[in-house]
Design a protein around this motif. Structure first.
Motif, mmCIF file in Angstrom:
data_model
loop_
_atom_site.group_PDB
_atom_site.id
_atom_site.type_symbol
_atom_site.label_atom_id
_atom_site.label_comp_id
_atom_site.label_asym_id
_atom_site.label_seq_id
_atom_site.Cartn_x
_atom_site.Cartn_y
_atom_site.Cartn_z
ATOM 1 N N MET A 70 11.100 -7.696 -3.468
ATOM 2 C CA MET A 70 12.165 -7.325 -4.402
ATOM 3 C C MET A 70 11.576 -6.782 -5.701
ATOM 4 O O MET A 70 12.022 -5.762 -6.234
ATOM 5 N N LEU A 71 10.564 -7.487 -6.207
ATOM 6 C CA LEU A 71 9.995 -7.074 -7.492
ATOM 7 C C LEU A 71 9.338 -5.701 -7.365
ATOM 8 O O LEU A 71 9.400 -4.878 -8.287
ATOM 9 N N ASN A 72 8.729 -5.432 -6.228
ATOM 10 C CA ASN A 72 8.120 -4.115 -6.038
ATOM 11 C C ASN A 72 9.153 -3.009 -5.984
ATOM 12 O O ASN A 72 8.940 -1.920 -6.521
ATOM 13 N N ALA A 73 10.274 -3.325 -5.355
ATOM 14 C CA ALA A 73 11.345 -2.331 -5.309
ATOM 15 C C ALA A 73 11.793 -2.001 -6.718
ATOM 16 O O ALA A 73 12.020 -0.834 -7.067
ATOM 17 N N VAL A 74 11.897 -3.034 -7.541
ATOM 18 C CA VAL A 74 12.282 -2.818 -8.932
ATOM 19 C C VAL A 74 11.292 -1.879 -9.616
ATOM 20 O O VAL A 74 11.682 -0.970 -10.364
ATOM 21 N N ASN A 75 10.006 -2.065 -9.331
ATOM 22 C CA ASN A 75 8.996 -1.216 -9.952
ATOM 23 C C ASN A 75 9.179 0.250 -9.589
ATOM 24 O O ASN A 75 8.986 1.129 -10.425
ATOM 25 N N ILE A 76 9.520 0.503 -8.324
ATOM 26 C CA ILE A 76 9.764 1.900 -7.931
ATOM 27 C C ILE A 76 10.858 2.485 -8.808
ATOM 28 O O ILE A 76 10.740 3.586 -9.350
ATOM 29 N N ASN A 77 11.934 1.698 -8.975
ATOM 30 C CA ASN A 77 13.033 2.146 -9.836
ATOM 31 C C ASN A 77 12.534 2.495 -11.230
ATOM 32 O O ASN A 77 12.837 3.561 -11.762
ATOM 33 N N PHE A 78 11.787 1.558 -11.822
ATOM 34 C CA PHE A 78 11.356 1.758 -13.202
ATOM 35 C C PHE A 78 10.522 3.028 -13.326
ATOM 36 O O PHE A 78 10.713 3.829 -14.246
ATOM 37 N N ILE A 79 9.601 3.188 -12.402
ATOM 38 C CA ILE A 79 8.723 4.353 -12.513
ATOM 39 C C ILE A 79 9.504 5.638 -12.309
ATOM 40 O O ILE A 79 9.343 6.622 -13.039
ATOM 41 N N ALA A 80 10.413 5.620 -11.334
ATOM 42 C CA ALA A 80 11.188 6.825 -11.076
ATOM 43 C C ALA A 80 12.044 7.185 -12.279
ATOM 44 O O ALA A 80 12.043 8.323 -12.750
ATOM 45 N N PHE A 81 12.768 6.194 -12.816
ATOM 46 C CA PHE A 81 13.624 6.473 -13.970
ATOM 47 C C PHE A 81 12.793 6.947 -15.148
ATOM 48 O O PHE A 81 13.197 7.823 -15.906
ATOM 49 N N SER A 82 11.644 6.323 -15.303
ATOM 50 C CA SER A 82 10.775 6.689 -16.407
ATOM 51 C C SER A 82 10.390 8.165 -16.314
ATOM 52 O O SER A 82 10.427 8.901 -17.292
ATOM 53 N N MET A 83 10.077 8.590 -15.097
ATOM 54 C CA MET A 83 9.681 9.976 -14.886
ATOM 55 C C MET A 83 10.843 10.930 -15.082
ATOM 56 O O MET A 83 10.712 11.971 -15.690
ATOM 57 N N TYR A 84 11.993 10.570 -14.526
ATOM 58 C CA TYR A 84 13.076 11.538 -14.445
ATOM 59 C C TYR A 84 13.971 11.549 -15.672
ATOM 60 O O TYR A 84 14.375 12.590 -16.133
ATOM 61 N N VAL A 143 0.843 -1.195 0.000
ATOM 62 C CA VAL A 143 0.000 0.000 0.000
ATOM 63 C C VAL A 143 0.879 1.247 0.000
ATOM 64 O O VAL A 143 0.631 2.211 -0.740
ATOM 65 N N MET A 144 1.914 1.238 0.796
ATOM 66 C CA MET A 144 2.814 2.387 0.847
ATOM 67 C C MET A 144 3.482 2.607 -0.515
ATOM 68 O O MET A 144 3.646 3.738 -0.966
ATOM 69 N N ILE A 145 3.856 1.496 -1.152
ATOM 70 C CA ILE A 145 4.496 1.632 -2.467
ATOM 71 C C ILE A 145 3.498 2.212 -3.470
ATOM 72 O O ILE A 145 3.862 3.050 -4.315
ATOM 73 N N ALA A 146 2.248 1.808 -3.335
ATOM 74 C CA ALA A 146 1.222 2.404 -4.196
ATOM 75 C C ALA A 146 1.191 3.916 -3.986
ATOM 76 O O ALA A 146 1.099 4.688 -4.936
ATOM 77 N N GLY A 147 1.347 4.318 -2.744
ATOM 78 C CA GLY A 147 1.397 5.744 -2.450
ATOM 79 C C GLY A 147 2.576 6.409 -3.138
ATOM 80 O O GLY A 147 2.447 7.483 -3.733
ATOM 81 N N ILE A 148 3.718 5.749 -3.083
ATOM 82 C CA ILE A 148 4.906 6.316 -3.739
ATOM 83 C C ILE A 148 4.647 6.453 -5.230
ATOM 84 O O ILE A 148 4.978 7.474 -5.843
ATOM 85 N N PHE A 149 4.041 5.414 -5.822
ATOM 86 C CA PHE A 149 3.692 5.491 -7.241
ATOM 87 C C PHE A 149 2.839 6.724 -7.516
ATOM 88 O O PHE A 149 3.056 7.448 -8.485
ATOM 89 N N PHE A 150 1.892 6.922 -6.648
ATOM 90 C CA PHE A 150 0.976 8.040 -6.845
ATOM 91 C C PHE A 150 1.717 9.367 -6.828
ATOM 92 O O PHE A 150 1.511 10.228 -7.687
ATOM 93 N N ILE A 151 2.631 9.474 -5.854
ATOM 94 C CA ILE A 151 3.399 10.713 -5.774
ATOM 95 C C ILE A 151 4.259 10.904 -7.010
ATOM 96 O O ILE A 151 4.474 12.006 -7.490
ATOM 97 N N LEU A 152 4.747 9.784 -7.556
ATOM 98 C CA LEU A 152 5.592 9.863 -8.750
ATOM 99 C C LEU A 152 4.768 10.010 -10.026
ATOM 100 O O LEU A 152 5.254 9.737 -11.117
ATOM 101 N N HIS A 153 3.522 10.397 -9.869
ATOM 102 C CA HIS A 153 2.652 10.656 -11.032
ATOM 103 C C HIS A 153 2.270 9.417 -11.805
ATOM 104 O O HIS A 153 1.932 9.497 -12.970
ATOM 105 N N ALA A 154 2.382 8.272 -11.197
ATOM 106 C CA ALA A 154 1.968 7.054 -11.896
ATOM 107 C C ALA A 154 0.650 6.593 -11.290
ATOM 108 O O ALA A 154 0.586 5.578 -10.600
#
Lengths: 168, 105, 624, 483
Positions: B41-55, A40-51
């Motif tokens: 682990m896979l979720n952490a990877v997703n954060i990376n992908f989305i962040a890089f995609s944005m930035y 859920v928290m990661i979903a929040g991070i996604f949201f903040i990152l405009h995704a």
């Protein structure tokens, strides 16, 4: 620091604490609940990152489906028997060293790198329509393959776990 | 409004989560718990992908698309993994990976 | 003679036919193999006269002829062969001996249940050997080389019911493969330097001075390593005596006359390469010299007749090698060919004895065979005289030529060792003759020995004839025609043999024979007395200088130890009761490594993380 | 991309259609006839092969350059179809004895093949990754297909968990590369590397993680640990499939990635990959010597073989690429031959120990012959594929000047002869007990005879006169390197 940033650091902190709960909790059900919390928290991070779309998907699939599935699996396989002693007493120390090493090295690499070499970040919200058109035009092939992956997983799950009739 | 969040902080969070998941895989003995750590682990990877995609990516959709696929695969992996674990449980009444050592040496 | 490829192909065809249908043919289909090799011999002789008319020397043949084999991109492999005086000599010798020995085998192997397999493999071996001889292309050469080794493995282990035969086969294979590594790397080095596998092209670049000196030496020494393995040169000779576990015709054909000479042939074939590097020549000379004397000394104490012959083969191969090292292809090839005849004769003689006594080869248990098997005895004596370099017999001329080469080149140490070896050779050969064929029979088998049957006796007589006359081809008395035919660089006949070399080597041979007579024939107790006096030395020699023991130790402790270590690393369950019981040292040294792969999933995963670290570190170091 | 381009994807479409048809037909097939569904499945693979002919010599880029059908992908697609065909044809006897759900079994083999074919055509991380997962998912299910056997379960669980873990590493690596270059397409990555080559540690870590993920697929040390366990626990035909299909797919991924995407930085990685190659082959060979189980021996042997191929990756250029393709083709034919012998032997005796081969030469000449040919080829003996292909590969690799690597590879391939001969010794030499001598000769079904002979001929063909295969490999290599 603006509101979004505050939210981001808050979500991140909670996500990390919950993640630690996931891997450290003795009671496996708590671990699963912590995992849902992290998601859920990661979903929040996604949201903040405009995704936004991803945030929604994350909530639906993880917090909803996968979380339930995992807890369901845990219930089915929980015998209540005390676990036998570990076969490898060094397992946790090695795991700790490996994970710390990874975090330190990769973290240092992340911080020390100049990511934006000449790139101007766009930081714009992507409308779902654009995302969808990209998915179904540019990425139609992976999409098809992913559907095959799901088909294989479904058939596999059935083949492996279905109960057989007596004459089967 | 996300200009205030530097990219390396996002990557750092992803790395930390990935490392925690890694620790989980290496330290857990319950097969389902290991699957959970892999999800982390896979979720952490997703954060990376989305962040890089944005930035940094010229096309901001790529990272999100990849994340969609990773989520799909991860969910399917959990489903299939649970099916196998369940089958092991039926045969052995136990899903401790310590006891998965018929095959070795 | 562009149909030379037919020679090996005939034997390949024989192999295929025998392997698949041999069982159904009468007599194991020996006739098929015989006809194939006889036809090959005919072709070889035709080629010989053809070439003789053309009057060309080593590496000056009528150009290699090629069949396209692999041709794609930069790497093209032609199936090219070379006919020159060197290869045609070998071709004649190999086909002739193969024919004679197969003829003998018809009698010797009669009644063996797997006889078709025997002839099939002998045919394949012949084909491979011929391919090796004809190859102008290093890949073809290497392929044939390995195939020869494989056939040797199959034939040494032919009686696979016997544990000794199995062990010997394995030992031969492994030992020679060690040399083969060198050969293969040597070929690759040459290819790297020249971009070609064709021997003639390599030589062209060599004479043009386009290959750096260091590369030449490296390639030559590496290739010599292969020759050492196959030709049983010290210290890779250990497999050859054990190889006598195979059927005797095999020992005669493969482990005396043909396969083991492949190493000598390789050096002769690649001679311009060796000659271009003084260091390489010195290595060949030194190894050859050591081998010659070392094996001769070991032969002194061996009591198994076939093993004496095996050591003698090693010693003579050493002779050929030092002839090459001293710079004479002619002398080496003459000795190679002559040796092939008389050594085959000696082996077949030993085989006839074994056949007659139902397997007794220990000379301590024989004796007095002279009366029961005269043909065997006297042909054996002729072979031994020839081997010992008795004046005017075949071996005499080639040995003289080798010793003159050494003296002319100023290699005095080698010369002296060569003479001593000649004396020792005469001594141990006549030790065998006096112990086995003369005196009184020392066992029932020796008393009841039966005479050799004609199909066994005829090859003996034919070979005895050649053991007398062949060397005359190299005799200065008739103008040394062999030297006109096979030469590289300079005519051997040009430096005629000085008379004192002839005198010294004849004296050495005769002295050796007399010494053997005085020890084993004239006075009874002397042999035992000498043995007692020698004491530790005798034991040392009887154990073959402890080299086998040493190698076994190396294998047990180093390579198997390494394998065992890795297996433990891979196998041990960490929480096994064993762990707590094992010593502290093991725990300290192996703990981190051993827990790597245990059947435990999380250990596997941890190892993968370690792998990432290895990769990243190696990349950082590798790019720096 | 226009409609006619779909013609080039017909092989994949045919496979998917065949798989789904087989699954559907399975419902209406009586239990004892289900193993025979192998024939329609195998026929599907053959039809796909026929459609593959359309792509001959064509170079097509589709889906905005994410997919590239060229001779390189053609080579591998043909290879995978061949593998699928032989694995399926070799299966029915085993399936009848050991497995249920036959229809699903064959369909999944086809699905994994589709995935493998996708990998070799992708020039982009996402497509390649998702194809890789399709292969992997197929295998997860196939490995655990003998679901009442603890060993099969265990193998499945280990493979799935470690596979998912390795995917995690791979994805993290991809994400770092993506972050550094802003793209997932190989061409764009190469372009970015040319302009802004310095990303320091992030870059190193990213590539190392990707290598780890792919190292897992090809079972390179130290990412190999799953392989022996999974090979031993999986149903035999799947072990065969894993050892050739999955491995070849991993290598195809690796080769295309390095040739088209990471080539500008390859020099930094040659030593690292070389070290992994040497560790892999040495480890595989040394441990293989100790094995008593045939499957496990072949598992370690295939680890060692991966090491040889990695030599080609470490020295990557146009020549070594064709060397690798050739070696992979030869290895595929050889290993399939060896595994089919083991499968048929197992079908007839229920055993798979090396000791159990005693007296094999007396009981079945063909099995012994094919086993001998395969093992001698694996050992790199001349006349057999293994020698020719290894020779070609190492010769090409020698141009790199990494002499230590070549020397160790040659030494290793010679070390390996020892254990292959140990197996042959059992089949040929070790005497049988009197009781064992009474055992009757084997009766092989005629399709078994046909497939075994075919593979043997292939191995000898490649070993003796490989021109046509060399041409194909070079065509494949040219697709990546031009010229």
């Amino acid at each position: 620091m603006n509101f979004a940033a505050v939210l981001f650091y808050a979500f991140s902190a909670i996500a990390i604490v919950a993640a630690l709960g996931t891997v450290l909790a003795r009671n496996i059900v708590y671990a699963a609940l912590s995992l849902v919390g992290t998601m859920v928290m990661i979903a929040g991070i996604f949201f903040i990152l405009h995704a936004d779309f991803l945030a929604l998907v994350q909530l639906l699939i993880y917090a909803g489906a996968v979380g339930v599935l995992l807890i369901f699996g845990l219930m089915l396989t929980n015998t209540g028997q005390p676990a036998t002693g570990p076969k490898d007493r060094w397992q946790r120390p090695i795991a700790f060293v490996a994970a710390m090493a990874f975090i330190l090295v990769a973290g240092y690499a992340a911080v020390s790198t100049d990511w934006m070499q000449g790139v101007v970040p766009q930081l714009e919200r992507v409308p779902p329509a654009v995302l969808a058109s990209s998915l179904f035009r540019n990425w139609a092939l992976p999409f098809e393959i992913a559907s095959l992956v799901l088909l294989v997983a479904m058939i596999g799950a059935i083949v492996i776990s279905r109960r057989e009739t007596s004459n089967d | 409004m996300i200009e205030a969040i530097p990219l390396d902080h996002v990557v750092l969070v992803a790395t930390t989560l990935f490392g925690i998941g890694l620790y989980g895989v290496l330290s857990r003995r319950n097969a389902v718990a290991i699957l959970m750590a892999i999800e982390l682990m896979l979720n952490a990877v997703n954060i990376n992908f989305i962040a890089f995609s944005m930035y940094v990516s010229p096309d901001p959709t790529v990272g999100q698309i990849i994340a969609v696929f990773v989520i799909t695969v991860a969910a399917a992996e959990v489903a299939l993994g649970l099916a196998i674990v369940l089958q092991i449980f039926r045969n052995k009444s136990n899903i401790n990976v310590d006891d998965l050592d018929l095959l070795r040496w | 003679m562009s149909i030379a490829w037919l020679v090996p192909l005939l034997s390949v065809a024989a192999f295929v036919l025998l392997a698949f249908a041999g069982r159904r043919l009468p007599g194991g289909g020996a006739i098929v193999s015989l006809v194939a090799v006889a036809a090959g011999f005919g072709l070889a002789v035709y080629g010989f006269f053809d070439l003789r008319a053309a009057d060309v020397a080593v590496n000056e043949g009528p150009g290699p002829f090629a069949v396209d084999f692999v041709s794609a991109g930069d790497l093209s492999v032609h199936l090219s062969m070379v006919i020159d005086s060197l290869s045609i000599t070998m071709l004649v010798v190999v086909t002739f001996l193969s024919f004679i020995i197969q003829l003998y085998s018809v009698g010797y192997m009669r009644g063996d249940p797997r006889i078709h397999w025997f002839f099939a493999v002998v045919a394949l071996f012949t084909a491979a050997m011929l391919g090796l001889v004809l190859a102008n292309n290093l890949i073809i050469l290497y392929v044939s080389w390995e195939l020869v080794g494989l056939c040797s493995y199959l034939l040494i282990g032919y009686w696979w019911e016997r544990p000794l035969a199995r062990e010997a086969a394995k030992k031969a294979f492994v030992t020679t493969r060690i040399g083969d590594v060198g050969l293969l790397i040597g070929i690759l080095v040459l290819f790297k330097a020249t971009g070609s596998f064709e021997i003639d092209q390599i030589f062209e670049l060599l004479t043009a001075g386009e290959i750096p000196a260091g590369t030449i030496t490296l390639a030559a020494v590496l290739m010599f390593l292969g020759a050492m393995g196959k030709s049983g040169q010290f210290p890779l000779h250990v497999w050859l005596p054990d190889a006598m576990e195979g059927p005797t015709p095999v020992s005669a054909l493969i482990h005396a006359a043909t396969m083991v000479t492949a190493g000598v042939y390789l050096v002769a074939r690649m001679f311009p390469l060796f000659a271009a590097s003084e260091a390489a020549m010195l290595v060949v000379l030194t190894i050859g010299t050591i081998t010659a004397i070392f094996a001769a000394v070991l032969a002194l104490v061996e009591t198994d007749m076939k093993r004496v012959l095996a050591y003698s083969t090693i010693s003579q191969l050493g002779y050929m090698m030092f002839a090459l090292g001293a710079g004479s292809v002619t002398a080496a090839m003459l000795h190679l060919a002559g040796h092939a005849f008389f050594k085959a004769l000696l082996f077949l003689g030993a085989g006839a004895v074994m056949h007659g006594t139902h397997g007794i080869v220990d000379i301590d248990k024989l004796g007095g065979l002279r009366n029961k098997m005269p043909v065997t005895t006297w042909t054996f004596v002729i072979g031994a005289l020839s081997l010992a370099g008795f004046p005017l017999l075949s071996g005499f001329w080639s040995k003289d030529m080798i010793l003159s080469t050494a003296s002319d080149g100023g290699h005095w140490v080698t010369f002296v060792i060569g003479v001593v070896t000649a004396a020792l050779t005469a001594f141990y050969m006549f030790r065998v003759i006096f112990r086995a064929f003369f005196g009184k029979a020392r066992s029932d088998e020796a008393r009841n020995v039966h005479r050799a049957e004609p199909i066994v006796a005829i090859p003996l007589v034919v070979l005895a004839f050649f053991a007398i006359v062949f060397g005359w081809l190299g005799s200065p008395l008739i103008g040394a025609p062999f030297g006109d035919f096979v030469f590289a660089g300079h005519h051997a006949a040009e430096h005629g043999e000085s008379i004192w070399v002839v005198v010294i080597s004849s004296a050495a041979a005769i002295l050796g024979i007399l010494a053997a007579y005085s020890v084993y024939q004239a006075g009874k107790p002397r042999a035992a007395a000498i043995r007692a006096a020698a004491g530790g030395l005798h034991t040392f020699l009887a154990r073959r200088g402890y080299m086998d023991v040493g190698y076994q130790w190396l294998i047990d402790n180093v390579s198997l130890g390494l394998a065992r270590f890795v297996a433990v690393f891979d196998r041990k369950v960490v929480n096994d009761a064993g762990v707590d019981g094992t010593g502290l040292a093991v725990r300290l040294s192996g703990k981190g490594l051993r827990r790597g792969v245990t059947g435990l999933l999380y250990n596997y995963a941890a190892l993968m993380v370690v792998g990432v670290v290895i990769l990243a570190v190696a990349a950082l170091l590798g790019s720096a | 991309m226009n409609g006619s381009d779909f013609a080039f994807l017909l092989p994949e479409i045919v496979l998917v259609a065949t798989a789904i048809t087989v699954w559907a037909v399975d419902f209406f097939t009586p239990r004892d006839r289900k193993p025979d569904l192998a024939w329609p499945a195998a026929a599907g693979a053959l039809v796909a092969m026929a459609f593959l002919a359309i792509s001959w010599g064509e170079h097509r880029e589709m889906f905005l350059g994410t997919l590239r059908l060229d001779n390189f992908s053609l080579f591998f697609r043909f290879l995978f179809l061949t593998v699928a065909f032989f694995v399926i044809v070799g299966s029915p006897g085993y399936v009848r004895r050991k497995l249920r759900n036959a229809g699903e079994f064959y369909g999944l083999i086809l699905m994994s093949t589709v995935g493998a074919m996708g990998i070799v055509s992708s020039r982009e991380f996402l497509t390649a990754y998702i194809s890789l997962e399709l292969v992997a998912f197929g295998f997860y299910v196939l490995v655990s297909h003998a679901r009442h056997e603890a060993r099969s379960n265990e193998a499945g669980a280990k493979y799935l968990i470690l596979g998912a873990f390795s995917s995690g590493l791979l994805l993290f690596g991809i994400s770092l590369i993506f972050g550094a270059t802003g793209s997932t397409g190989y061409a764009a990555i190469a372009a970015a590397l040319e302009t802004t080559p310095d990303f320091g540690m992030v870059w190193t870590l990213g590539v190392a993680l990707v290598l780890a993920g792919l190292g897992f697929k090809v079972a390179a040390f130290p990412f190999h640990s799953w392989a022996p366990d999974v090979y031993e626990g999986a149903p035999l035909p799947i072990t065969a499939f894993l050892s050739v299909g999955s491995k070849a797919a991993g290598f195809a991924f690796l080769i295309r990635l390095f040739a088209e995407g990471l080539f500008p930085v390859l020099d930094d990685w040659r030593v690292a990959i070389g070290v992994v190659a040497v560790l892999t082959m040495t480890f595989g060979n040394l441990v293989a010597i100790q094995q008593a189980n045939l499957k496990r021996l072949l598992a370690y042997s295939s680890i060692a073989q991966a090491g040889y191929i990695l030599v080609g990756v470490a020295t990557l250029n146009a020549d070594t690429t064709s060397g690798m393709l050739l070696h992979i083709a030869g290895y595929t034919a050889t290993n399939l031959g060896a595994f089919l012998v083991v499968i048929y032997f197992h079908n007839l005796t229920g055993k798979e120990g090396i000791d159990d081969l005693r007296g094999l030469y007396r009981r079945s000449f063909l099995l012994t012959l094919v086993l001998a040919v395969s093992l001698l080829s694996l050992a790199g003996m001349p006349l057999f594929a293994g020698f020719m292909t290894k020779f070609y590969l190492f010769t090409a690799a020698a141009a790199s000047q990494l002499w230590w690597l070549i020397a160790l590879a040659v030494a290793n391939s010679i070390l390996s002869v020892y254990y292959y001969l140990l197996v042959l010794r059992q089949a040929f030499i070790t005497p049988e007990s009197e009781e064992e001598e009474q055992r009757p000769a084997f009766r092989l079904p005629s399709h078994a005879r046909a497939t075994l002979s075919l593979l043997m001929v292939l191995v000898l063909w490649i070993g003796i006169y490989p021109s046509v295969f060399v041409d194909a490999a070079e065509a494949g290599s040219r697709a990546l390197f031009g010229g």
